[in-house]
Design a protein around this motif. Sequence first.
Motif, PDB file in Angstrom:
ATOM      1  N   TYR A   1      -0.168   4.166  -2.857  1.00  0.00           N
ATOM      2  CA  TYR A   1      -0.641   5.522  -2.582  1.00  0.00           C
ATOM      3  C   TYR A   1       0.401   6.572  -2.978  1.00  0.00           C
ATOM      4  O   TYR A   1       0.049   7.661  -3.449  1.00  0.00           O
ATOM      5  CB  TYR A   1      -0.996   5.662  -1.101  1.00  0.00           C
ATOM      6  CG  TYR A   1      -2.293   4.988  -0.746  1.00  0.00           C
ATOM      7  CD1 TYR A   1      -3.506   5.601  -1.022  1.00  0.00           C
ATOM      8  CD2 TYR A   1      -2.311   3.722  -0.167  1.00  0.00           C
ATOM      9  CE1 TYR A   1      -4.711   4.985  -0.715  1.00  0.00           C
ATOM     10  CE2 TYR A   1      -3.507   3.092   0.139  1.00  0.00           C
ATOM     11  CZ  TYR A   1      -4.703   3.720  -0.136  1.00  0.00           C
ATOM     12  OH  TYR A   1      -5.890   3.108   0.164  1.00  0.00           O
TER      13      TYR A   1
ATOM     14  N   TYR B   1       0.820  -1.212   0.000  1.00  0.00           N
ATOM     15  CA  TYR B   1       0.000   0.000   0.000  1.00  0.00           C
ATOM     16  C   TYR B   1       0.855   1.264   0.000  1.00  0.00           C
ATOM     17  O   TYR B   1       0.411   2.329  -0.438  1.00  0.00           O
ATOM     18  CB  TYR B   1      -0.955   0.007   1.185  1.00  0.00           C
ATOM     19  CG  TYR B   1      -0.295   0.132   2.540  1.00  0.00           C
ATOM     20  CD1 TYR B   1       0.091   1.369   3.053  1.00  0.00           C
ATOM     21  CD2 TYR B   1      -0.040  -0.994   3.312  1.00  0.00           C
ATOM     22  CE1 TYR B   1       0.710   1.488   4.290  1.00  0.00           C
ATOM     23  CE2 TYR B   1       0.581  -0.887   4.555  1.00  0.00           C
ATOM     24  CZ  TYR B   1       0.946   0.350   5.034  1.00  0.00           C
ATOM     25  OH  TYR B   1       1.567   0.471   6.246  1.00  0.00           O
TER      26      TYR B   1
ATOM     27  N   PHE C   1      -3.968   1.976 -10.096  1.00  0.00           N
ATOM     28  CA  PHE C   1      -3.990   1.812  -8.648  1.00  0.00           C
ATOM     29  C   PHE C   1      -4.680   0.504  -8.271  1.00  0.00           C
ATOM     30  O   PHE C   1      -4.311  -0.165  -7.306  1.00  0.00           O
ATOM     31  CB  PHE C   1      -4.725   3.000  -8.016  1.00  0.00           C
ATOM     32  CG  PHE C   1      -4.874   2.914  -6.524  1.00  0.00           C
ATOM     33  CD1 PHE C   1      -3.841   3.308  -5.689  1.00  0.00           C
ATOM     34  CD2 PHE C   1      -6.050   2.444  -5.956  1.00  0.00           C
ATOM     35  CE1 PHE C   1      -3.980   3.240  -4.306  1.00  0.00           C
ATOM     36  CE2 PHE C   1      -6.196   2.374  -4.582  1.00  0.00           C
ATOM     37  CZ  PHE C   1      -5.148   2.768  -3.753  1.00  0.00           C
TER      38      PHE C   1
END
Length: 317
Positions: free
Chosen positions: A104, A100, A165
């Motif tokens: 991000y 993650y 993403f």
Amino acid sequence: MNASTNSVAVNTSAAEIPVWITYRSSLTIWFIVMLLFAILGTFLNSLLICAVLSSRKLRRGSGILILNCLFINFVLCGIDMPILIYTTYFGEYYQHAPKYFCKYLVLFYYSFVYTVDWAQLAIGINRFVAIFFPHIYTKWTTPKVIIPMLVIPYVIPFACNLVMFYDIGAHYQAMKPWGACGVKPLPHNNTYTVVVALCVALPVAALGVLYITIFVVVWSRSFTSQRQIESAEGHPVAVGNQSALFRRRYRSVKMLFLTAVWYSAALLPAPITSSFFSAEYNSQPLLQLILRGLLLAVYATSPVRMHVKLTILDRTW
């Protein structure tokens, strides 16, 4: 036989040496230079943002659009690039970073990188209308037009990066050889290429067409007007497109065009190389550092050019 075995062992061991050890000196120099550029860019962009906000004349029309570009540069210099610099220099510690973290970070980073191209296109459209449709330009400075031109440059890049993403066509992950976060396109999938085309190639090409059209039409009109003046046998001829307002706006176009060329020359190599020549890009560790340094140099030095542009615009409106 032992000599051959030892030689193979030495070569194998050398091949496994991480790049942050092999290129320690070069990486350290790059790290220091990048930090200096990031600090300089953050300071200059913030300084000019304050200057624009304090000027009533610049808080409208192209001034607002240029302010948007300054804000993007500020975020890139003050937030995005320092994280990229840090994770590259200390890449050995980010090789196994949580998934993650890169998802991000890269979503945020590339969205702002691509926003620069669309924000520049918004300025080009504004100048195009100011030059060729001055009678309706006032409408293009109203919130109904300015707000969409501020929002769209963020929406398109974010939407494109949001696709990757969710691991559609590419992965956001720690990339070899430096361990910093990046984009890894999936094999036999053109999603990343489409994203680069939409977020980089399309706005840059459209901006080029706008500015070239302005230059060609203005030069053609100037040439025709000069011929009319010469054939008038001394009688004055009114030349509308040579008014003081037009000349000032045209000077701003030329300055904005030079800025766009500088942006494009620095921004295009990295996405094009990583998209179409990914094998060569990933096999040249120092090339990656150089291209990243070129990007930061643009974001850091743009306030110098922005100051000149804003000075011209201040006299234009």
